[in-house]
Motif scaffolding. Structure first.
Motif, PDB file in Angstrom:
ATOM      1  N   SER A  60      42.770  33.172  24.059  1.00  0.00           N
ATOM      2  CA  SER A  60      41.395  33.613  23.830  1.00  0.00           C
ATOM      3  C   SER A  60      41.284  34.461  22.562  1.00  0.00           C
ATOM      4  O   SER A  60      40.272  34.388  21.857  1.00  0.00           O
ATOM      5  N   LEU A  61      42.325  35.232  22.257  1.00  0.00           N
ATOM      6  CA  LEU A  61      42.312  36.023  21.020  1.00  0.00           C
ATOM      7  C   LEU A  61      42.342  35.117  19.799  1.00  0.00           C
ATOM      8  O   LEU A  61      41.578  35.323  18.845  1.00  0.00           O
ATOM      9  N   VAL A  62      43.212  34.129  19.817  1.00  0.00           N
ATOM     10  CA  VAL A  62      43.319  33.214  18.677  1.00  0.00           C
ATOM     11  C   VAL A  62      42.040  32.396  18.527  1.00  0.00           C
ATOM     12  O   VAL A  62      41.577  32.148  17.418  1.00  0.00           O
ATOM     13  N   ALA A  63      41.416  32.031  19.670  1.00  0.00           N
ATOM     14  CA  ALA A  63      40.173  31.259  19.640  1.00  0.00           C
ATOM     15  C   ALA A  63      38.956  32.126  19.307  1.00  0.00           C
ATOM     16  O   ALA A  63      37.867  31.602  19.103  1.00  0.00           O
ATOM     17  N   GLN A  64      39.148  33.468  19.270  1.00  0.00           N
ATOM     18  CA  GLN A  64      38.063  34.406  18.995  1.00  0.00           C
ATOM     19  C   GLN A  64      36.935  34.271  20.020  1.00  0.00           C
ATOM     20  O   GLN A  64      35.748  34.324  19.688  1.00  0.00           O
ATOM     21  N   ASP A  65      37.314  34.094  21.286  1.00  0.00           N
ATOM     22  CA  ASP A  65      36.363  33.952  22.384  1.00  0.00           C
ATOM     23  C   ASP A  65      36.261  35.275  23.124  1.00  0.00           C
ATOM     24  O   ASP A  65      37.094  35.597  23.974  1.00  0.00           O
ATOM     25  N   GLU A  66      35.243  36.056  22.799  1.00  0.00           N
ATOM     26  CA  GLU A  66      35.108  37.408  23.332  1.00  0.00           C
ATOM     27  C   GLU A  66      34.982  37.419  24.854  1.00  0.00           C
ATOM     28  O   GLU A  66      35.592  38.247  25.521  1.00  0.00           O
ATOM     29  N   TYR A  67      34.188  36.514  25.408  1.00  0.00           N
ATOM     30  CA  TYR A  67      34.034  36.487  26.867  1.00  0.00           C
ATOM     31  C   TYR A  67      35.359  36.190  27.555  1.00  0.00           C
ATOM     32  O   TYR A  67      35.714  36.830  28.542  1.00  0.00           O
ATOM     33  N   CYS A  68      36.102  35.226  27.038  1.00  0.00           N
ATOM     34  CA  CYS A  68      37.403  34.915  27.640  1.00  0.00           C
ATOM     35  C   CYS A  68      38.397  36.046  27.430  1.00  0.00           C
ATOM     36  O   CYS A  68      39.224  36.310  28.301  1.00  0.00           O
ATOM     37  N   THR A  69      38.323  36.714  26.303  1.00  0.00           N
ATOM     38  CA  THR A  69      39.204  37.860  26.070  1.00  0.00           C
ATOM     39  C   THR A  69      38.967  38.929  27.127  1.00  0.00           C
ATOM     40  O   THR A  69      39.920  39.449  27.723  1.00  0.00           O
ATOM     41  N   ILE A  70      37.716  39.244  27.383  1.00  0.00           N
ATOM     42  CA  ILE A  70      37.394  40.240  28.405  1.00  0.00           C
ATOM     43  C   ILE A  70      37.825  39.737  29.783  1.00  0.00           C
ATOM     44  O   ILE A  70      38.488  40.444  30.542  1.00  0.00           O
ATOM     45  N   TYR A  71      37.467  38.511  30.102  1.00  0.00           N
ATOM     46  CA  TYR A  71      37.767  37.920  31.415  1.00  0.00           C
ATOM     47  C   TYR A  71      39.275  37.897  31.673  1.00  0.00           C
ATOM     48  O   TYR A  71      39.740  38.256  32.754  1.00  0.00           O
ATOM     49  N   HIS A  72      40.052  37.483  30.677  1.00  0.00           N
ATOM     50  CA  HIS A  72      41.495  37.367  30.886  1.00  0.00           C
ATOM     51  C   HIS A  72      42.224  38.703  30.753  1.00  0.00           C
ATOM     52  O   HIS A  72      43.292  38.868  31.342  1.00  0.00           O
ATOM     53  N   THR A  73      41.651  39.670  30.035  1.00  0.00           N
ATOM     54  CA  THR A  73      42.213  41.026  30.089  1.00  0.00           C
ATOM     55  C   THR A  73      42.096  41.548  31.516  1.00  0.00           C
ATOM     56  O   THR A  73      43.062  42.079  32.075  1.00  0.00           O
ATOM     57  N   LYS A  74      40.938  41.345  32.116  1.00  0.00           N
ATOM     58  CA  LYS A  74      40.747  41.739  33.513  1.00  0.00           C
ATOM     59  C   LYS A  74      41.701  40.949  34.411  1.00  0.00           C
ATOM     60  O   LYS A  74      42.315  41.506  35.318  1.00  0.00           O
ATOM     61  N   CYS A  76      44.605  39.743  33.666  1.00  0.00           N
ATOM     62  CA  CYS A  76      45.960  40.297  33.492  1.00  0.00           C
ATOM     63  C   CYS A  76      46.137  41.540  34.356  1.00  0.00           C
ATOM     64  O   CYS A  76      47.136  41.687  35.065  1.00  0.00           O
ATOM     65  N   LEU A  77      45.174  42.433  34.288  1.00  0.00           N
ATOM     66  CA  LEU A  77      45.251  43.657  35.079  1.00  0.00           C
ATOM     67  C   LEU A  77      45.217  43.342  36.575  1.00  0.00           C
ATOM     68  O   LEU A  77      45.985  43.910  37.353  1.00  0.00           O
ATOM     69  N   ASP A  78      44.339  42.424  36.973  1.00  0.00           N
ATOM     70  CA  ASP A  78      44.243  42.036  38.387  1.00  0.00           C
ATOM     71  C   ASP A  78      45.552  41.453  38.911  1.00  0.00           C
ATOM     72  O   ASP A  78      45.870  41.590  40.090  1.00  0.00           O
ATOM     73  N   GLN A  79      46.313  40.810  38.027  1.00  0.00           N
ATOM     74  CA  GLN A  79      47.588  40.206  38.430  1.00  0.00           C
ATOM     75  C   GLN A  79      48.764  41.167  38.244  1.00  0.00           C
ATOM     76  O   GLN A  79      49.914  40.776  38.371  1.00  0.00           O
ATOM     77  N   GLY A  80      48.472  42.422  37.924  1.00  0.00           N
ATOM     78  CA  GLY A  80      49.514  43.437  37.864  1.00  0.00           C
ATOM     79  C   GLY A  80      50.191  43.609  36.516  1.00  0.00           C
ATOM     80  O   GLY A  80      51.217  44.286  36.427  1.00  0.00           O
ATOM     81  N   ALA A  81      49.618  43.038  35.456  1.00  0.00           N
ATOM     82  CA  ALA A  81      50.217  43.214  34.129  1.00  0.00           C
ATOM     83  C   ALA A  81      50.044  44.662  33.685  1.00  0.00           C
ATOM     84  O   ALA A  81      48.991  45.267  33.898  1.00  0.00           O
ATOM     85  N   LEU A 116      38.813  49.209  32.385  1.00  0.00           N
ATOM     86  CA  LEU A 116      39.081  48.593  33.683  1.00  0.00           C
ATOM     87  C   LEU A 116      40.084  49.401  34.487  1.00  0.00           C
ATOM     88  O   LEU A 116      39.992  49.470  35.706  1.00  0.00           O
ATOM     89  N   ASN A 117      41.049  50.035  33.825  1.00  0.00           N
ATOM     90  CA  ASN A 117      41.971  50.910  34.528  1.00  0.00           C
ATOM     91  C   ASN A 117      41.257  52.126  35.103  1.00  0.00           C
ATOM     92  O   ASN A 117      41.606  52.604  36.176  1.00  0.00           O
ATOM     93  N   GLN A 118      40.270  52.640  34.410  1.00  0.00           N
ATOM     94  CA  GLN A 118      39.499  53.777  34.914  1.00  0.00           C
ATOM     95  C   GLN A 118      38.700  53.401  36.149  1.00  0.00           C
ATOM     96  O   GLN A 118      38.504  54.214  37.040  1.00  0.00           O
ATOM     97  N   GLN A 119      38.229  52.160  36.212  1.00  0.00           N
ATOM     98  CA  GLN A 119      37.442  51.705  37.356  1.00  0.00           C
ATOM     99  C   GLN A 119      38.285  51.609  38.619  1.00  0.00           C
ATOM    100  O   GLN A 119      37.773  51.781  39.709  1.00  0.00           O
ATOM    101  N   THR A 120      39.587  51.355  38.467  1.00  0.00           N
ATOM    102  CA  THR A 120      40.441  51.196  39.639  1.00  0.00           C
ATOM    103  C   THR A 120      41.092  52.498  40.072  1.00  0.00           C
ATOM    104  O   THR A 120      41.737  52.548  41.099  1.00  0.00           O
ATOM    105  N   HIS A 121      40.969  53.533  39.282  1.00  0.00           N
ATOM    106  CA  HIS A 121      41.595  54.818  39.639  1.00  0.00           C
ATOM    107  C   HIS A 121      40.583  55.857  39.979  1.00  0.00           C
ATOM    108  O   HIS A 121      39.522  55.961  39.751  1.00  0.00           O
TER     109      HIS A 121
END
Length: 121
Positions: A60-74, A76-81, A116-121
């Protein structure tokens, strides 16, 4: 600035959800097929769900897709990265995508992780 970022990340996620809902109402067969395909792609396999989210973030970063960047950052965090794993994936993406990917990694991804880390803590 922090509050502004939170609002923009939350808005982007909400806008995506709203948009996919409207699309699903208009083209339910296409939406079902797309959702089934992407769900299958992100299932646990030889690669973990976390690894797949990290790959998707890099793409998503290479594709410059902001929505996917946000979605997949979340994702990653949801999957414990960890933040370090996310930033390393961003580093690999910038090695391929150059300055455009780096600009998103050092702004949008870091802001999303922090928020997103602030939202979970």
């Amino acid at each position: 600035m922090q509050q502004e970022t939170r609002a923009s990340t939350e808005n982007a996620l909400r806008n995506y959800k709203t948009g996919i809902g409207q699309f699903t109402q208009k083209l339910p067969e296409v939406a079902r097929a797309f959702n089934a395909f992407t769900e299958a792609c992100f299932e646990e396999g030889t690669l973990s769900k976390k690894d797949k989210q990290l790959i998707a973030l890099g793409i998503s970063l290479v594709a410059q897709d902001e929505y996917c960047t946000i979605y997949h950052t979340k994702g990653c965090l949801d999957q414990g990265a960890s933040e370090q794993e996310i930033l390393e994936a961003c580093g690999v993406a910038t090695a391929f995508g150059g300055g455009a990917a780096m600009s998103q990694a050092v702004t949008l991804v870091q802001e999303c992780v922090q928020e997103l880390n602030q939202q979970t803590h």
